[in-house]
Design a protein around this motif. Structure first.
Motif, mmCIF file in Angstrom:
data_model
loop_
_atom_site.group_PDB
_atom_site.id
_atom_site.type_symbol
_atom_site.label_atom_id
_atom_site.label_comp_id
_atom_site.label_asym_id
_atom_site.label_seq_id
_atom_site.Cartn_x
_atom_site.Cartn_y
_atom_site.Cartn_z
ATOM 1 N N ASN A 59 0.816 -1.209 0.000
ATOM 2 C CA ASN A 59 0.000 0.000 0.000
ATOM 3 C C ASN A 59 0.855 1.267 0.000
ATOM 4 O O ASN A 59 0.506 2.259 -0.627
ATOM 5 N N ALA A 60 1.991 1.244 0.663
ATOM 6 C CA ALA A 60 2.850 2.427 0.775
ATOM 7 C C ALA A 60 3.504 2.821 -0.553
ATOM 8 O O ALA A 60 3.833 3.987 -0.751
ATOM 9 N N ILE A 61 3.675 1.880 -1.465
ATOM 10 C CA ILE A 61 4.353 2.204 -2.726
ATOM 11 C C ILE A 61 3.412 2.154 -3.930
ATOM 12 O O ILE A 61 3.868 2.099 -5.074
ATOM 13 N N ASN A 62 2.117 2.198 -3.697
ATOM 14 C CA ASN A 62 1.136 2.177 -4.783
ATOM 15 C C ASN A 62 1.287 3.433 -5.641
ATOM 16 O O ASN A 62 1.241 4.547 -5.143
ATOM 17 N N GLN A 63 1.473 3.262 -6.941
ATOM 18 C CA GLN A 63 1.635 4.395 -7.847
ATOM 19 C C GLN A 63 0.447 4.539 -8.781
ATOM 20 O O GLN A 63 0.430 5.394 -9.643
ATOM 21 N N GLY A 64 -0.543 3.700 -8.615
ATOM 22 C CA GLY A 64 -1.754 3.775 -9.420
ATOM 23 C C GLY A 64 -2.866 4.427 -8.614
ATOM 24 O O GLY A 64 -2.648 4.988 -7.545
ATOM 25 N N THR A 65 -4.058 4.356 -9.121
ATOM 26 C CA THR A 65 -5.212 4.884 -8.391
ATOM 27 C C THR A 65 -5.688 3.842 -7.391
ATOM 28 O O THR A 65 -5.161 2.730 -7.348
ATOM 29 N N SER A 66 -6.706 4.176 -6.612
ATOM 30 C CA SER A 66 -7.209 3.213 -5.636
ATOM 31 C C SER A 66 -7.867 2.012 -6.309
ATOM 32 O O SER A 66 -7.943 0.938 -5.739
ATOM 33 N N GLY A 67 -8.342 2.178 -7.528
ATOM 34 C CA GLY A 67 -8.946 1.066 -8.255
ATOM 35 C C GLY A 67 -7.959 0.297 -9.100
ATOM 36 O O GLY A 67 -8.165 -0.860 -9.436
ATOM 37 N N LYS A 68 -6.867 0.951 -9.463
ATOM 38 C CA LYS A 68 -5.867 0.315 -10.319
ATOM 39 C C LYS A 68 -4.532 0.352 -9.579
ATOM 40 O O LYS A 68 -3.822 1.335 -9.620
ATOM 41 N N HIS A 69 -4.205 -0.711 -8.904
ATOM 42 C CA HIS A 69 -3.005 -0.769 -8.073
ATOM 43 C C HIS A 69 -1.805 -1.146 -8.935
ATOM 44 O O HIS A 69 -1.755 -2.247 -9.473
ATOM 45 N N LEU A 70 -0.836 -0.222 -9.055
ATOM 46 C CA LEU A 70 0.360 -0.447 -9.850
ATOM 47 C C LEU A 70 1.593 -0.191 -8.997
ATOM 48 O O LEU A 70 1.622 0.745 -8.196
ATOM 49 N N TYR A 71 2.619 -1.014 -9.184
ATOM 50 C CA TYR A 71 3.801 -0.946 -8.338
ATOM 51 C C TYR A 71 5.072 -1.017 -9.163
ATOM 52 O O TYR A 71 5.121 -1.656 -10.210
ATOM 53 N N ASP A 72 6.134 -0.367 -8.652
ATOM 54 C CA ASP A 72 7.460 -0.480 -9.249
ATOM 55 C C ASP A 72 7.932 -1.916 -9.004
ATOM 56 O O ASP A 72 7.929 -2.377 -7.856
ATOM 57 N N PRO A 73 8.341 -2.642 -10.042
ATOM 58 C CA PRO A 73 8.678 -4.058 -9.861
ATOM 59 C C PRO A 73 9.866 -4.292 -8.926
ATOM 60 O O PRO A 73 9.875 -5.260 -8.172
ATOM 61 N N ASP A 74 10.859 -3.397 -8.932
ATOM 62 C CA ASP A 74 12.029 -3.589 -8.081
ATOM 63 C C ASP A 74 11.678 -3.405 -6.605
ATOM 64 O O ASP A 74 12.062 -4.207 -5.761
ATOM 65 N N LEU A 75 10.939 -2.346 -6.282
ATOM 66 C CA LEU A 75 10.539 -2.108 -4.894
ATOM 67 C C LEU A 75 9.602 -3.195 -4.399
ATOM 68 O O LEU A 75 9.702 -3.653 -3.254
ATOM 69 N N ALA A 76 8.683 -3.609 -5.256
ATOM 70 C CA ALA A 76 7.732 -4.652 -4.874
ATOM 71 C C ALA A 76 8.453 -5.965 -4.580
ATOM 72 O O ALA A 76 8.145 -6.635 -3.591
ATOM 73 N N ASP A 77 9.419 -6.327 -5.420
ATOM 74 C CA ASP A 77 10.179 -7.558 -5.185
ATOM 75 C C ASP A 77 10.914 -7.489 -3.853
ATOM 76 O O ASP A 77 10.949 -8.453 -3.101
ATOM 77 N N GLU A 78 11.494 -6.336 -3.571
ATOM 78 C CA GLU A 78 12.243 -6.171 -2.329
ATOM 79 C C GLU A 78 11.340 -6.342 -1.097
ATOM 80 O O GLU A 78 11.704 -7.000 -0.138
ATOM 81 N N LEU A 79 10.148 -5.764 -1.158
ATOM 82 C CA LEU A 79 9.235 -5.855 -0.015
ATOM 83 C C LEU A 79 8.592 -7.231 0.116
ATOM 84 O O LEU A 79 8.352 -7.704 1.227
ATOM 85 N N LEU A 80 8.299 -7.876 -0.988
ATOM 86 C CA LEU A 80 7.630 -9.176 -0.923
ATOM 87 C C LEU A 80 8.590 -10.336 -0.670
ATOM 88 O O LEU A 80 8.173 -11.390 -0.212
ATOM 89 N N LYS A 81 9.868 -10.159 -0.965
ATOM 90 C CA LYS A 81 10.835 -11.223 -0.740
ATOM 91 C C LYS A 81 11.209 -11.360 0.722
ATOM 92 O O LYS A 81 11.584 -12.434 1.166
ATOM 93 N N THR A 82 11.131 -10.273 1.484
ATOM 94 C CA THR A 82 11.526 -10.340 2.889
ATOM 95 C C THR A 82 10.532 -11.207 3.651
ATOM 96 O O THR A 82 9.338 -10.987 3.611
#
Length: 93
Positions: A59-82
């Motif tokens: 939720n903190a790195i969402n770059q889309g709208t509230s209906g269309k959730h889009l994320y930077d792939p590098d940041l998302a990988d870093e947060l989801l891998k931990t």
């Protein structure tokens, strides 16, 4: 003379130099193209999570709208891998 394009996806940059002979041809240009934003459903499929869980964790790195959730792939990988540490003592099997 023809130009051929090779797409390479890796966690770190490849060790290729300009002027290097590679696969029978000479390297004349190197370009880095950043991947576009990825959706919650793509990340959910990649990590085996539900889309709702991905949205909550990122939720903190969402770059889309509230209906269309889009994320930077590098940041998302870093947060989801931990991995979240479990409580209690480590037990060997």
């Amino acid at each position: 003379m023809a130009e051929y394009v090779i797409t390479l996806e890796a966690d770190r940059p490849p060790e290729i130099l300009l002027g290097q002979t590679l696969f029978g041809g000479k390297v004349t240009a190197l370009n880095l193209r950043k991947k576009k934003l990825v959706s919650a459903s793509e990340l959910a499929q990649k990590y085996g999570l539900s889309a709702t869980t991905v949205r909550e964790k990122l939720n903190a790195i969402n770059q889309g709208t509230s209906g269309k959730h889009l994320y930077d792939p590098d940041l998302a990988d870093e947060l989801l891998k931990t991995k979240k540490r479990t409580r209690g003592r480590y037990r060997e099997l």
